[in-house]
Design a protein around this motif. Structure first.
Motif, mmCIF file in Angstrom:
data_model
loop_
_atom_site.group_PDB
_atom_site.id
_atom_site.type_symbol
_atom_site.label_atom_id
_atom_site.label_comp_id
_atom_site.label_asym_id
_atom_site.label_seq_id
_atom_site.Cartn_x
_atom_site.Cartn_y
_atom_site.Cartn_z
ATOM 1 N N ILE A 103 24.744 -31.208 51.514
ATOM 2 C CA ILE A 103 25.853 -30.285 51.259
ATOM 3 C C ILE A 103 25.416 -29.314 50.166
ATOM 4 N N PRO A 104 25.306 -28.021 50.488
ATOM 5 C CA PRO A 104 24.863 -27.063 49.470
ATOM 6 C C PRO A 104 25.878 -26.945 48.332
ATOM 7 N N GLU A 105 25.367 -26.631 47.169
ATOM 8 C CA GLU A 105 26.181 -26.442 45.970
ATOM 9 C C GLU A 105 27.369 -25.495 46.220
ATOM 10 N N ARG A 106 27.099 -24.413 46.917
ATOM 11 C CA ARG A 106 28.159 -23.427 47.191
ATOM 12 C C ARG A 106 29.340 -24.066 47.901
ATOM 13 N N ILE A 107 29.022 -24.955 48.831
ATOM 14 C CA ILE A 107 30.087 -25.601 49.601
ATOM 15 C C ILE A 107 30.805 -26.632 48.741
ATOM 16 N N THR A 108 30.033 -27.385 47.961
ATOM 17 C CA THR A 108 30.644 -28.359 47.051
ATOM 18 C C THR A 108 31.660 -27.658 46.150
#
Lengths: 361, 361
Positions: free
Chosen positions: A14-19
């Motif tokens: 899960i990419p940071e942006r999505i988190t």
């Protein structure tokens, strides 16, 4: 120490942006703000999947969306053809039987796909089938099935049968366009190439599937597709939805748009190709050599190497998690997921680890 | 500008600690690490709910867990008694009818609860009922039902009937002990006093409900409670679970343990009491005056004040979101959620806003 690298065919990194996008404490699902977000998400999915109707979101795993589709657009008791060549094909069969459908099956070996002649035979022998259920990519074997051909055969021979396509491991790894494919229900999940945590799934529907929704009395309550479809037209869900994952999906769709879908699919094709050739070079035998999927590759390890021990070493020594076999392939194969937020450097890191584990044994 | 304050009866505010705990990119649900986490979570819930078996987690909203319970421990076609006094009671009825149960109902007014004499009459007139379904707290009206009394009546008059208790808005706001209550299925959800995003629900079962699980052939596939129960004994789920919310639940349970459940319940009782007396002072009329729930308070605004306009003003001017009426109470009441991560200062802020909106009109 290296950070952990998850190369399983779902869940995925899960990419940071999505988190960050998922941090929506304070967002209520009956607010205007959420409805707007919801409709942005469903119209983004609609664009990605080329469908005429907004896909229906389901709070549940991909299996929930499979069940909602089957029970929603095919009357219970009808005859359905399941094409199975792995664990997820078997899931269609098991589900259809449990829900009270009459089951006709075409089975292919794990790792292979279906012969068009055999499909044709099944369809000709069963003119009364009301649905054909199969996978676009079979996650348990890393095989891709020729969805366009299967759907076109179905539409030619049994034009009344709907085609229900589990595209959970396909969406986001290659172009999956429901209108071009001619599929009636296209099922996706959050935790694959859409780079989200598990817990959200969706179904895109064709015009005639939407018509069937009206006619079919689904036995389901929570997974009642008609109710969700109608409710979601204005951005409301029938039940309390997985708000945080839906907020994350908006970001995931934005990331795909920014990279452009074409480049995302190209990246997946290249990662898959690199994984396959790397494995072959190391003496692995590919399971789905003839029909490899872009999102996951399964392979038997070289002679003398135990698949599960290899996996465990990779995890312990290199903090890389890949998957093992499922069902009758348990303990026999490794499966590498290369979908979603995966880049060439990750595959390089995987192969460095493979080489070190294999040369040090 | 004030930060947004969510005082709805679910979803509720998600504390920073939980948001952080949910960031589990890289955690795979078939890993030993996840199984350990899963079993910690279910045994934590077990302790909180006083049950003999680990509760079964369901990836889906609370409605999914209601359906999994009903279809899992009561044979389809059996007669069930639903006690209804609000939207969620109606949901039991609607669900039971859709799933093919024979429905007997006892209805009470929105905001009130059931008369024990009426319950007794229904039970005596229907000795063949196999289940009694009701809510501990009815979220749509802010009423609490006397679960202990209802269960004890049921066990006395129709000892073969199981009691299915929707405790979604009760768990975490007051002591809910399945063994002491004598309930057979206790249903909870993530987005209430457990301070998590929606998308996860659970069912705690009594010994005899576990026995029924074995005997009853649930028509459900995804929501098959027997399959989940068996699978989850060793920390595996039947389907891909909502990993991030489960990780958050571990943190939520830790927070409740740290504050101690007794203090958490006391805090809820005090918040509820403060909300009720504050509303009455401002001229509101409580909907569930005789049987107020600890997690949510519903009230009619003073004469001349429109409930929905009041809500909108609160949201726009003070960034406080409360809920409105549902079903036949739509537009007529306000509902204040005071559960989960809510403290006296939040209720003070709410009443300052109420006073300013009401005095400025």
């Amino acid at each position: 120490m290296n950070t952990k690298l998850l190369l399983t065919p779902g869940p995925t990194t899960i990419p940071e942006r999505i988190t960050e996008a998922m941090q929506v404490s304070g967002l209520h699902h009956r607010s205007q703000e959420f409805k707007k977000l919801f409709l942005e998400v469903t119209s983004g999915l609609k664009e990605l999947l080329g469908c005429a109707h907004n896909p229906v979101l389901i709070t549940g795993s991909g299996t929930a969306a499979m069940e909602a589709s089957l029970a929603g657009v095919v009357p219970v008791g009808a005859k359905v053809l399941v094409l199975r060549a792995g664990k997820f094909g078997e899931r269609w069969s098991e589900m259809a039987a449990r829900l009270g459908f009459k089951l006709v099956e075409l089975e292919a070996e794990y790792g292979s796909t279906f012969s068009p002649a055999e499909i044709e035979k099944r369809l000709l022998n069963n003119p009364d089938i009301k649905a054909v259920c199969f996978q676009y990519c079979e996650t348990s074997t890393g095989a891709i099935h020729n969805a366009a051909e299967i759907i076109s055969l179905t539409n030619k021979i049994t034009p009344d049968a709907l085609t229900l396509l589990d595209a959970i491991t396909a969406i986001g790894t290659l172009e999956v366009n429901i209108s071009e494919l001619g599929a009636d229900a296209l099922i996706g999940g959050s935790q694959k190439a859409l780079m989200l945590p598990p817990g959200l799934s969706f179904v895109a529907l064709s015009d005639r599937a939407v018509q069937m929704l009206e006619q079919v009395e689904s036995p389901a309550y929570y997974l009642n597709l008609r109710r969700e479809f109608k409710s979601q037209l204005d951005g409301s869900t029938a039940w309390t939805p997985a708000i945080s994952i839906i907020a994350g999906l908006k970001e995931a769709l934005a990331m795909i748009r920014e990279e452009t879908p074409e480049r995302v699919f190209m990246r997946h094709a290249q990662l898959a190709e690199a994984t396959r050739s790397g494995l072959k070079e190391l003496g692995f035998k590919l399971l789905a050599e003839e029909c490899p999927a872009p999102g996951v590759t399964a392979a038997f390890p070289p002679a003398g190497i135990n698949a599960d021990e290899l996996r465990m070493k990779l995890l312990k020594e290199d903090h890389i998690q890949i998957a093992g076999g499922q069902g009758k392939l348990k303990g026999k194969i490794i499966r590498v997921g290369h979908m979603g937020y995966v880049f060439p450097g990750d595959i390089c890191r995987l192969f460095e680890a493979f080489e070190s584990v294999i040369s040090n044994r």
